[in-house]
Design a protein around this motif. Sequence first.
Motif, PDB file in Angstrom:
ATOM      1  N   ASN A 249       0.872  -1.246   0.010  1.00 55.35           N
ATOM      2  CA  ASN A 249       0.141  -0.047   0.186  1.00 55.35           C
ATOM      3  C   ASN A 249       0.945   1.248   0.085  1.00 55.35           C
ATOM      4  O   ASN A 249       0.607   2.283  -0.661  1.00 55.35           O
TER       5      ASN A 249
ATOM      6  N   GLU B  27      -9.084   0.505  -3.123  1.00 53.30           N
ATOM      7  CA  GLU B  27     -10.215  -0.397  -3.278  1.00 53.30           C
ATOM      8  C   GLU B  27      -9.758  -1.722  -3.002  1.00 53.30           C
ATOM      9  O   GLU B  27     -10.309  -2.633  -2.343  1.00 53.30           O
ATOM     10  N   GLU B  28      -8.474  -2.279  -3.290  1.00 48.37           N
ATOM     11  CA  GLU B  28      -7.981  -3.477  -3.071  1.00 48.37           C
ATOM     12  C   GLU B  28      -7.601  -3.683  -1.665  1.00 48.37           C
ATOM     13  O   GLU B  28      -7.575  -4.560  -0.995  1.00 48.37           O
TER      14      GLU B  28
ATOM     15  N   LYS C 184      -9.143  -1.991   0.832  1.00 50.85           N
ATOM     16  CA  LYS C 184     -10.111  -1.908   1.502  1.00 50.85           C
ATOM     17  C   LYS C 184     -10.774  -3.493   1.247  1.00 50.85           C
ATOM     18  O   LYS C 184     -11.297  -3.877   2.502  1.00 50.85           O
ATOM     19  N   SER C 185     -10.528  -4.120   0.414  1.00 48.25           N
ATOM     20  CA  SER C 185     -11.227  -5.363   0.260  1.00 48.25           C
ATOM     21  C   SER C 185     -10.469  -6.475   1.188  1.00 48.25           C
ATOM     22  O   SER C 185     -10.936  -7.624   1.627  1.00 48.25           O
ATOM     23  N   LEU C 186      -9.165  -6.048   1.162  1.00 47.34           N
ATOM     24  CA  LEU C 186      -8.227  -6.983   2.076  1.00 47.34           C
ATOM     25  C   LEU C 186      -8.434  -6.722   3.582  1.00 47.34           C
ATOM     26  O   LEU C 186      -7.928  -7.528   4.573  1.00 47.34           O
ATOM     27  N   SER C 187      -8.881  -5.638   3.875  1.00 51.26           N
ATOM     28  CA  SER C 187      -8.975  -5.146   5.167  1.00 51.26           C
ATOM     29  C   SER C 187      -9.729  -6.221   6.328  1.00 51.26           C
ATOM     30  O   SER C 187      -9.261  -6.432   7.441  1.00 51.26           O
ATOM     31  N   PRO C 188     -11.026  -6.791   6.065  1.00 47.46           N
ATOM     32  CA  PRO C 188     -11.766  -7.632   6.738  1.00 47.46           C
ATOM     33  C   PRO C 188     -10.842  -8.881   7.128  1.00 47.46           C
ATOM     34  O   PRO C 188     -10.432  -9.319   8.342  1.00 47.46           O
TER      35      PRO C 188
END
Length: 585
Positions: A388, A396-397, A399-403
Amino acid sequence: MNFDFNFYALVLIILGSFTFLISCLILSNKPGTLRWIGFLILSNSIWSVSYGLELASTSQISWLTGVQYLGITSLPLSWFLFSMDVAGHEKWIRNRGNLFLASIVPIITLVLVWTNDFHHLHYKSTYLVPGPPYSVLHIERGISYYFFVAYFYALLLLSNFFLIRKFSKSDPIYRKQNQTILIGAALPWITNIIYVFNLVSLYGLDLTPFAFLISTLLITISIYKFRLFDIQPIAREKILELMQDGFVVFDDNLTIIDYNNSFKKHFGMPSEMRLSGKLLSTVLSDQPELLEKLRVSVPGKQEIQILVNQRIQYMEADLRILNENKLNRHFTIIRFQDITTLRLEALKTVRQANELQKLNQLKDRIFSIMAHDLRGPLLNLSEVLKMNNDELISPEEFKSLSPALARDIVYTTDLLDNILHWSRSQLNGYGINRECFNLKRLIDSERNYHQKAANLKEITILTDVAGDLVVFADLLMMQIVIRNLIANAIKFCSSGCTIRISAANEVQFIALHIIDNGIGIESDNLEKIRNQENISSRGTRNEKGTGIGLMVCWDFMAKNGGSIRIDSKRDEGTTFSLKIPKPEA
């Protein structure tokens, strides 16, 4: 002072001199009962030698009578003290008052004999009657003489009474020794009665010193031939009865010959029970292996177990077979040693070794977890953050990996907490800060902590805990236990499941129940968990597990004086039941 040594005088002088040497040897080397025998032989030797000189003298020598009475007065007293010691009344002998009372008559008699010329209370008159075959001192007896004879007979009678009573209770193995002693005790009695009452004409010869010489010979034979004071009852009582180990002696037919009280005590038998003459196979009927070893005459050691007062005791039986030709038969002696303490210590050592092995395995497991389960998520987070920062991935990618990263961080944090708390609790000197606190507040706090994770899986958490329930435990430890159990319930619940937390007031504990209707636990894994083995499995959404959390729960509950129980069925759910101590009233 003229002497004409005849056969009788020579016999008394020679044997008396010989017994004098024996008495000196015994008194210089032998303690205890044998010392009384030494005094007995010394008294007899004085009497024999002086009486032998009297029989050989051709003129009356008054001082010989005084010397004789040194032996005559002390001999019955020595025999009495010897008999009392053999009969086990050594405490009576140790009392100086008793010894003084028993010595009064001999002392008074000796004084009266030495001063007889002034009062003639012992001998009214004396004159020498020349031989052949020997010279005899003719005496006219006075009142003191008869008084001393009564004392003499009373002591002999009392001595023989104690000996007969003692030997009548002894076991058959001592028969030869007993018979020898009793014969030696009877001879002086018989011969002195013959002399005093002139039942047989012996020309005035007193056979009493001859009889005591024979008695001395018989006692000497008992000492050195039959080893009287090696296996004689008085030594047995003083040695074997003081031993903690049990001893039993039996013959070829397994008939018990001798034993000590410790043997009966080890096997829970009444102290008044007599075992002599009974079969060992009857007494030890619950020890078939030991009896079989005895029947085939196999010496050696064997460990046995016995049940005494509802408690198992471990004994080591040491078998020794005795074969003495003079007895013409085999005897076996068994020494029973109580090794219960040693055995329990050995079992404790084995348990500690097993626990240490489990701890070492757990340590290896923890290191493996730290090397893999902790390192992996941290590396993933590090790589994502680096990508990052280098703008290798779009917002966006990221954010998708954050969970996924959040789940890894939560898992890693919980794992670190469990490892650190458990490790800290294992340190020497780690204290437990037990205090009173409200259980409902703790439950509500932990429910709020897990509510977000439960919402993500659409799981409902219901609580039914009264607000006045107070427990007495380490607050931090109980927080970690409840946190782990709620997290475990969420992990193994699917969407739509319900977790119920309830508490009930008992006498000494607060019963806390955490119940879910999730996928449950396999029976094999449930048994391992109950045995506090470390296992891990994944949750309904592939959540990781290490098993350390449950291990921490077991440990912390035990340290706080509580307990934990798990009930579960596959596809029906799991119930964790905790018992947390209440404050003392």
